[in-house]
Design a protein around this motif. Sequence first.
Motif, PDB file in Angstrom:
ATOM      1  N   LEU A 500       0.803  -1.215   0.000  1.00 38.65           N
ATOM      2  CA  LEU A 500       0.000   0.000   0.000  1.00 38.65           C
ATOM      3  C   LEU A 500       0.842   1.273   0.000  1.00 38.65           C
ATOM      4  O   LEU A 500       0.315   2.372  -0.100  1.00 38.65           O
ATOM      5  CB  LEU A 500      -0.916   0.009   1.235  1.00 38.65           C
ATOM      6  CG  LEU A 500      -1.953  -1.130   1.272  1.00 38.65           C
ATOM      7  CD1 LEU A 500      -2.623  -1.171   2.625  1.00 38.65           C
ATOM      8  CD2 LEU A 500      -2.960  -0.971   0.168  1.00 38.65           C
ATOM      9  N   LEU A 501       2.154   1.112   0.111  1.00 34.33           N
ATOM     10  CA  LEU A 501       3.027   2.283   0.142  1.00 34.33           C
ATOM     11  C   LEU A 501       3.183   2.885  -1.242  1.00 34.33           C
ATOM     12  O   LEU A 501       3.190   2.182  -2.246  1.00 34.33           O
ATOM     13  CB  LEU A 501       4.419   1.897   0.672  1.00 34.33           C
ATOM     14  CG  LEU A 501       4.489   1.460   2.139  1.00 34.33           C
ATOM     15  CD1 LEU A 501       5.853   0.868   2.435  1.00 34.33           C
ATOM     16  CD2 LEU A 501       4.211   2.637   3.049  1.00 34.33           C
ATOM     17  N   SER A 502       3.335   4.195  -1.280  1.00 32.25           N
ATOM     18  CA  SER A 502       3.645   4.840  -2.556  1.00 32.25           C
ATOM     19  C   SER A 502       5.110   4.572  -2.889  1.00 32.25           C
ATOM     20  O   SER A 502       5.933   4.340  -2.006  1.00 32.25           O
ATOM     21  CB  SER A 502       3.405   6.356  -2.449  1.00 32.25           C
ATOM     22  OG  SER A 502       4.169   6.897  -1.384  1.00 32.25           O
ATOM     23  N   SER A 503       5.425   4.598  -4.173  1.00 28.15           N
ATOM     24  CA  SER A 503       6.788   4.281  -4.605  1.00 28.15           C
ATOM     25  C   SER A 503       7.590   5.569  -4.761  1.00 28.15           C
ATOM     26  O   SER A 503       7.905   6.002  -5.869  1.00 28.15           O
ATOM     27  CB  SER A 503       6.728   3.501  -5.924  1.00 28.15           C
ATOM     28  OG  SER A 503       8.023   3.157  -6.361  1.00 28.15           O
ATOM     29  N   ASP A 504       7.935   6.189  -3.642  1.00 28.57           N
ATOM     30  CA  ASP A 504       8.681   7.454  -3.679  1.00 28.57           C
ATOM     31  C   ASP A 504      10.180   7.179  -3.632  1.00 28.57           C
ATOM     32  O   ASP A 504      10.636   6.293  -2.897  1.00 28.57           O
ATOM     33  CB  ASP A 504       8.297   8.330  -2.480  1.00 28.57           C
ATOM     34  CG  ASP A 504       6.824   8.677  -2.480  1.00 28.57           C
ATOM     35  OD1 ASP A 504       6.267   8.869  -3.582  1.00 28.57           O
ATOM     36  OD2 ASP A 504       6.226   8.739  -1.389  1.00 28.57           O
ATOM     37  N   PRO A 505      10.968   7.946  -4.405  1.00 28.82           N
ATOM     38  CA  PRO A 505      12.427   7.755  -4.368  1.00 28.82           C
ATOM     39  C   PRO A 505      13.014   8.249  -3.051  1.00 28.82           C
ATOM     40  O   PRO A 505      12.633   9.302  -2.539  1.00 28.82           O
ATOM     41  CB  PRO A 505      12.922   8.597  -5.547  1.00 28.82           C
ATOM     42  CG  PRO A 505      11.858   9.618  -5.772  1.00 28.82           C
ATOM     43  CD  PRO A 505      10.573   8.984  -5.362  1.00 28.82           C
ATOM     44  N   VAL A 506      13.919   7.458  -2.478  1.00 27.83           N
ATOM     45  CA  VAL A 506      14.619   7.841  -1.250  1.00 27.83           C
ATOM     46  C   VAL A 506      16.086   7.438  -1.361  1.00 27.83           C
ATOM     47  O   VAL A 506      16.445   6.564  -2.144  1.00 27.83           O
ATOM     48  CB  VAL A 506      14.001   7.173   0.010  1.00 27.83           C
ATOM     49  CG1 VAL A 506      12.624   7.695   0.310  1.00 27.83           C
ATOM     50  CG2 VAL A 506      13.983   5.671  -0.127  1.00 27.83           C
ATOM     51  N   THR A 507      16.888   8.086  -0.565  1.00 30.73           N
ATOM     52  CA  THR A 507      18.305   7.735  -0.468  1.00 30.73           C
ATOM     53  C   THR A 507      18.597   7.355   0.975  1.00 30.73           C
ATOM     54  O   THR A 507      18.395   8.154   1.894  1.00 30.73           O
ATOM     55  CB  THR A 507      19.212   8.910  -0.884  1.00 30.73           C
ATOM     56  OG1 THR A 507      18.878   9.294  -2.221  1.00 30.73           O
ATOM     57  CG2 THR A 507      20.680   8.514  -0.822  1.00 30.73           C
ATOM     58  N   VAL A 508      19.039   6.111   1.169  1.00 30.69           N
ATOM     59  CA  VAL A 508      19.383   5.626   2.509  1.00 30.69           C
ATOM     60  C   VAL A 508      20.850   5.966   2.775  1.00 30.69           C
ATOM     61  O   VAL A 508      21.724   5.656   1.957  1.00 30.69           O
ATOM     62  CB  VAL A 508      19.154   4.113   2.619  1.00 30.69           C
ATOM     63  CG1 VAL A 508      19.571   3.612   3.993  1.00 30.69           C
ATOM     64  CG2 VAL A 508      17.688   3.783   2.342  1.00 30.69           C
ATOM     65  N   VAL A 509      21.090   6.636   3.901  1.00 28.83           N
ATOM     66  CA  VAL A 509      22.449   7.105   4.233  1.00 28.83           C
ATOM     67  C   VAL A 509      22.907   6.430   5.523  1.00 28.83           C
ATOM     68  O   VAL A 509      22.172   6.372   6.510  1.00 28.83           O
ATOM     69  CB  VAL A 509      22.469   8.637   4.408  1.00 28.83           C
ATOM     70  CG1 VAL A 509      23.884   9.113   4.738  1.00 28.83           C
ATOM     71  CG2 VAL A 509      21.948   9.317   3.146  1.00 28.83           C
ATOM     72  N   ILE A 510      24.137   5.906   5.512  1.00 30.02           N
ATOM     73  CA  ILE A 510      24.721   5.271   6.697  1.00 30.02           C
ATOM     74  C   ILE A 510      26.037   5.980   7.020  1.00 30.02           C
ATOM     75  O   ILE A 510      26.869   6.230   6.132  1.00 30.02           O
ATOM     76  CB  ILE A 510      24.971   3.770   6.457  1.00 30.02           C
ATOM     77  CG1 ILE A 510      23.635   3.063   6.155  1.00 30.02           C
ATOM     78  CG2 ILE A 510      25.632   3.128   7.667  1.00 30.02           C
ATOM     79  CD1 ILE A 510      23.774   1.621   5.802  1.00 30.02           C
ATOM     80  N   SER A 511      26.209   6.303   8.304  1.00 34.66           N
ATOM     81  CA  SER A 511      27.427   7.023   8.719  1.00 34.66           C
ATOM     82  C   SER A 511      28.497   6.020   9.165  1.00 34.66           C
ATOM     83  O   SER A 511      28.235   4.821   9.306  1.00 34.66           O
ATOM     84  CB  SER A 511      27.091   7.983   9.857  1.00 34.66           C
ATOM     85  OG  SER A 511      26.795   7.253  11.043  1.00 34.66           O
ATOM     86  N   LYS A 512      29.690   6.524   9.394  1.00 31.07           N
ATOM     87  CA  LYS A 512      30.805   5.660   9.802  1.00 31.07           C
ATOM     88  C   LYS A 512      30.553   4.997  11.144  1.00 31.07           C
ATOM     89  O   LYS A 512      31.021   3.889  11.408  1.00 31.07           O
ATOM     90  CB  LYS A 512      32.107   6.481   9.856  1.00 31.07           C
ATOM     91  CG  LYS A 512      32.624   6.882   8.480  1.00 31.07           C
ATOM     92  CD  LYS A 512      33.928   7.649   8.571  1.00 31.07           C
ATOM     93  CE  LYS A 512      34.460   7.995   7.188  1.00 31.07           C
ATOM     94  NZ  LYS A 512      35.712   8.786   7.266  1.00 31.07           N
ATOM     95  N   GLN A 513      29.814   5.684  12.039  1.00 35.82           N
ATOM     96  CA  GLN A 513      29.514   5.114  13.351  1.00 35.82           C
ATOM     97  C   GLN A 513      28.252   4.242  13.345  1.00 35.82           C
ATOM     98  O   GLN A 513      27.803   3.791  14.389  1.00 35.82           O
ATOM     99  CB  GLN A 513      29.369   6.236  14.381  1.00 35.82           C
ATOM    100  CG  GLN A 513      30.684   6.942  14.680  1.00 35.82           C
ATOM    101  CD  GLN A 513      30.546   7.985  15.769  1.00 35.82           C
ATOM    102  OE1 GLN A 513      29.464   8.178  16.335  1.00 35.82           O
ATOM    103  NE2 GLN A 513      31.642   8.675  16.076  1.00 35.82           N
ATOM    104  N   GLY A 514      27.677   4.004  12.139  1.00 36.00           N
ATOM    105  CA  GLY A 514      26.561   3.067  12.008  1.00 36.00           C
ATOM    106  C   GLY A 514      25.195   3.662  12.263  1.00 36.00           C
ATOM    107  O   GLY A 514      24.294   2.954  12.702  1.00 36.00           O
ATOM    108  N   TRP A 515      25.025   4.961  11.993  1.00 35.50           N
ATOM    109  CA  TRP A 515      23.702   5.582  12.119  1.00 35.50           C
ATOM    110  C   TRP A 515      23.053   5.607  10.739  1.00 35.50           C
ATOM    111  O   TRP A 515      23.691   5.914   9.743  1.00 35.50           O
ATOM    112  CB  TRP A 515      23.820   7.008  12.697  1.00 35.50           C
ATOM    113  CG  TRP A 515      24.128   6.987  14.172  1.00 35.50           C
ATOM    114  CD1 TRP A 515      25.241   6.495  14.758  1.00 35.50           C
ATOM    115  CD2 TRP A 515      23.292   7.468  15.214  1.00 35.50           C
ATOM    116  NE1 TRP A 515      25.189   6.624  16.119  1.00 35.50           N
ATOM    117  CE2 TRP A 515      23.986   7.228  16.436  1.00 35.50           C
ATOM    118  CE3 TRP A 515      22.050   8.075  15.276  1.00 35.50           C
ATOM    119  CZ2 TRP A 515      23.455   7.589  17.680  1.00 35.50           C
ATOM    120  CZ3 TRP A 515      21.535   8.438  16.510  1.00 35.50           C
ATOM    121  CH2 TRP A 515      22.240   8.178  17.697  1.00 35.50           C
TER     122      TRP A 515
END
Length: 759
Positions: A500-515
Amino acid sequence: MTVQTTFEDGTERLALKDFTEKAYLDYSMYVILDRALPHVGDGMKPVQRRIIYAMSELGLKASAKYKKSARTVGDVLGKFHPHGDSACYEAMVLMAQPFSYRYPLVDGQGNWGSPDDPKSFAAMRYTESRLARYAEVLLSEISQGTVDWVPNFDGTMREPAILPARLPNVLLNGTTGIAVGMATDILPHNLREVAKACVHLLDNPRADLDEITEIVPGPDMPTDAEIITSRRELKKVYETGRGSVRMRAVYTKEQGEIIITALPHQVSGAKILEQIAAQMQQKKLPMVSDLRDESDHENPTRLVIIPRSNRVDVEQLMAHLFASTDLERTYRVNMNMIGVDGKPQVKDLRQILVEWLSWRTEIVRKRLNHRLAKVLDRLHILEGLMVAYLNIDEVIAIIRHEEDPKAELIKRFGLTEIQADAILDLKLRHLAKLEEFKIQSEQNELEEERKKLEGILGSDAKMRKLIKKEIQDAAEEYGDDRRSPIVEREEAQAFSEKDLLSSDPVTVVISKQGWIRAAKGHEIDAVGLNYKSGDAFKLACKGRTNQPTILLDTTGRSFTIETHNLPSARGQGEPVTGRITLPKGSTIDAAVAGKDADKILMASDAGYGFVAKISDLTSKTKNGKAALTLPKNANIISPIKVATPETDLLAAVTNEGRLLVFPVSELPELARGKGNKIINIPSARAAAREELVVALATLSKDDTLMVHAGKQHLRLKPSDIEHYRGERGRRGNKLPRGYQRVDSLEVDSKQQEAEQPEE
């Protein structure tokens, strides 16, 4: 052991335990036998039987004028059924509703409820009723000595213990009921099919259930909706007498709109619209824009669902509605009924038909014997009348002159009392010569009928033939075509939260400390985001809100995170360890997102790799799953998507400037493992980690490959790339001087179109 004491004044003493046990058992047997369960013979519960009989006694046949329902209910309560008037009237209403009964027994005039609200019927003082034509199946033989008569509740009248049904009504209309410790749920069936099965059993008494289910494949509801239970499951229901049957609404597509034209049995169209509207309000149906109810007299069921756009998958939308609303409904089957032996039992289909046929045979035998007795009685009287006509002058003289003419007639002509009474009851006008011919004619006819009746009663074959003809005649008169088609369908699946979710573009970002966090859009400056003190950007992955994000750690394990519920990039995110359990000492080194069917290249910097599907890497647990087996000291390379594995090329370059290009199809497609050698790195150099793969890229045969080395970049056109083509696992060729310290590879595709948002 029950101990009962009776005192001199007539008072009885009984232990409370014994009294309550007996009272409850008596009550239980009453509810089972005289209220809740139908009889296999006429398929009716007592209240239904009494309503039908009371209406016949009031003369309310199908050809009669309607009478107020209150009159019928009053007669039923006052004469046969001393219970609540509302319950009795409701039972009567049910038998009159064509959407409740497959073959209604009552013909109603006025408001008798609607499919949307079956209990919206008017009070009995407003409605009028009479028996439907089909009721003749139950009543036509009631006065022909076919049934036992029992006293009513106060002993002032007699009522039939059962109605002499000419068809197995217990299957045709079905019934539901709750007794004490048991219940019944019998679904309606098609009259012609059941009649044909009875005829088949008469012709082939040893026919098994397989043959019967070929004739009666399943129930037939009073609606055009589909029965979607498989033939195998239906057969199992008929074998055991228990199980369930599923029905599904029927729909069509008209000018982009979904039109529901038939609903399952006892399902309200208004309730369906309420259920769909509730999902729309809760934002669970973003693909539906509007609903309409266009039902009218010409189209009793016409519900309109309007999709938001013509790109909506109608089949997928309807599958969700079937799974989440009453557009698909399951009906319990429990063929529990009172048998000929007077005991309740769950019976299979063959047992019901065989038992009903034996009961029907007995009914027909009683009817024939009753008629034969009438014929013999009449022949006996006619025989005496003929004696009188042959000796008419002497008979008249005896009547005129004898003090006891009856005794003299008996003595003179050897008559019986019945014959003598018949002669004495003759009217003068019947003494005409013509009457003698009428008596002879009637004698001949009755003699023929007597021979015929005795022939049928003395022959099982003739008896079966008669029963068979009567069943076929009834099927011809009252039967109709099947209404509920039996169509096997796949099980419907409701939309998951992800669907049911819309297909919106996203960028997943991970930091060096794992956030971890997610930013809207793909044009994000991930490095420039705000990070915690001492923390910085490590990697980013482009995906969509309705696609899972696959994280890969330093040991080669894959972990799955739902992208749509990641924290926003406006903040600093949350520790990834709150969502997954990483092995001790490992960190997230790569990430990829896509559809389950998308294919990606998994590889290590030691020069080994394989092609995998996103679904192969998806894990349902926080502990993840083994994905890429890494050689000693090797590191994982960020996975890259493979658009067309059959035709794409793979470019691999090492830190020594060696470039090898070969078809992706030469790599195996695996769910997990080490993979095959991509580019040859000498074992000594590989062990010392002196040479390793620094970049990979997939491209088509018409693409240009950009080699970035520091501030310089080299464009390799398709013709230039040929120099570096080779078989998988080869050493590859050296890049020109100045371009051997490669930082990354980039593909420049002229044919590549701008990324379009997905539906």
